[in-house]
Design a protein around this motif. Sequence first.
Motif, PDB file in Angstrom:
ATOM      1  N   VAL A   7       0.965  -1.152  -0.186  1.00 49.36           N
ATOM      2  CA  VAL A   7       0.105   0.070  -0.128  1.00 49.36           C
ATOM      3  C   VAL A   7       0.851   1.294  -0.300  1.00 49.36           C
ATOM      4  CG1 VAL A   7      -1.745   1.342   1.139  1.00 49.36           C
ATOM      5  CG2 VAL A   7      -1.916  -1.300   1.382  1.00 49.36           C
ATOM      6  N   ARG A   8       1.090   2.299  -1.358  1.00 50.76           N
ATOM      7  CA  ARG A   8       1.135   3.320  -1.066  1.00 50.76           C
ATOM      8  C   ARG A   8       1.253   4.703  -0.088  1.00 50.76           C
ATOM      9  NH1 ARG A   8       2.569   4.328  -7.206  1.00 50.76           N
ATOM     10  NH2 ARG A   8       0.222   4.907  -7.182  1.00 50.76           N
TER      11      ARG A   8
ATOM     12  N   ASN B  53      -4.228   7.742   6.770  1.00 49.53           N
ATOM     13  CA  ASN B  53      -5.115   8.907   7.274  1.00 49.53           C
ATOM     14  C   ASN B  53      -5.426   9.752   5.240  1.00 49.53           C
ATOM     15  OD1 ASN B  53      -2.744   9.735   5.682  1.00 49.53           O
ATOM     16  ND2 ASN B  53      -2.298  11.615   7.196  1.00 49.53           N
ATOM     17  N   GLY B  54      -4.592   8.375   4.553  1.00 45.41           N
ATOM     18  CA  GLY B  54      -4.953   8.900   2.134  1.00 45.41           C
ATOM     19  C   GLY B  54      -4.023   9.450   2.362  1.00 45.41           C
TER      20      GLY B  54
END
Length: 248
Positions: free
Chosen positions: A177-178, A182-183
């Motif tokens: 996951v990059r 917090n998105g």
Amino acid sequence: MKLPDAILAKTLARFDSLIADGRDILTSAQDVAPSTHRNRTTGEVVQIGKGYKKLDTERFVEWRTKTATLLALVVPKGHVHREAVEELTKLQEAHQLLQQAVSLLRGVKDDLENGFLNDMAAAIEAEIACDYMGQAEQLLAESHLGKFDHVPAAVLGGAVLENTLRKLCDQQQPPIVRTAPNGTYKTLAPLIDDLKKAGVFNEAKAKQLRAWADIRNLAAHGEFTQFKRGDVEAMISGINNFLADHLK
């Protein structure tokens, strides 16, 4: 992505071995005559069915297993050959079907040898990265000692490094996951840590990457006195080597 030369050579040798084995199984197949039946009334001998070539079952099953394993490793999911590869595990013991399978094996080998199984997007990405690194080297060559002209090269090299690390995250299985919880996109440091944990490179390489990330961050935040031209030269050279190892 392109296979390293040593692995490519080993893989192609495996193709050659299985192609030769498949041909030998075909050549050594035994002719089985068609069945016959004598009509009790007329005494006429009637042929039932057709003759065929009987394969060596043990050798055929062994060849099918090895070939399916090799092709599953080489042919990526979504490729035009992938469906045929998956069907190979259920290949029936028939001379004509084995001929087709050997032809498939030869075709895939040729595609691999000539670079047509490589990820086209990855190849384009590598070309773009190399082009940007060439620009960074040119910026260094055109700068003057004693000034901060080496700073743009540091920023550009750092941007290429960050993009490359994100691509490497996408290529892992499962993909790394990059984004942070917090998105927001992860910065260089967590990307480096995640890839090291995944075994893409060791701690020694991770330490180098962190040093280059620090230079990029200093350049981006205007802290030009915290690094020297020589640091940027070593950074650009190191990133080029990293691209050669990981972005093929």
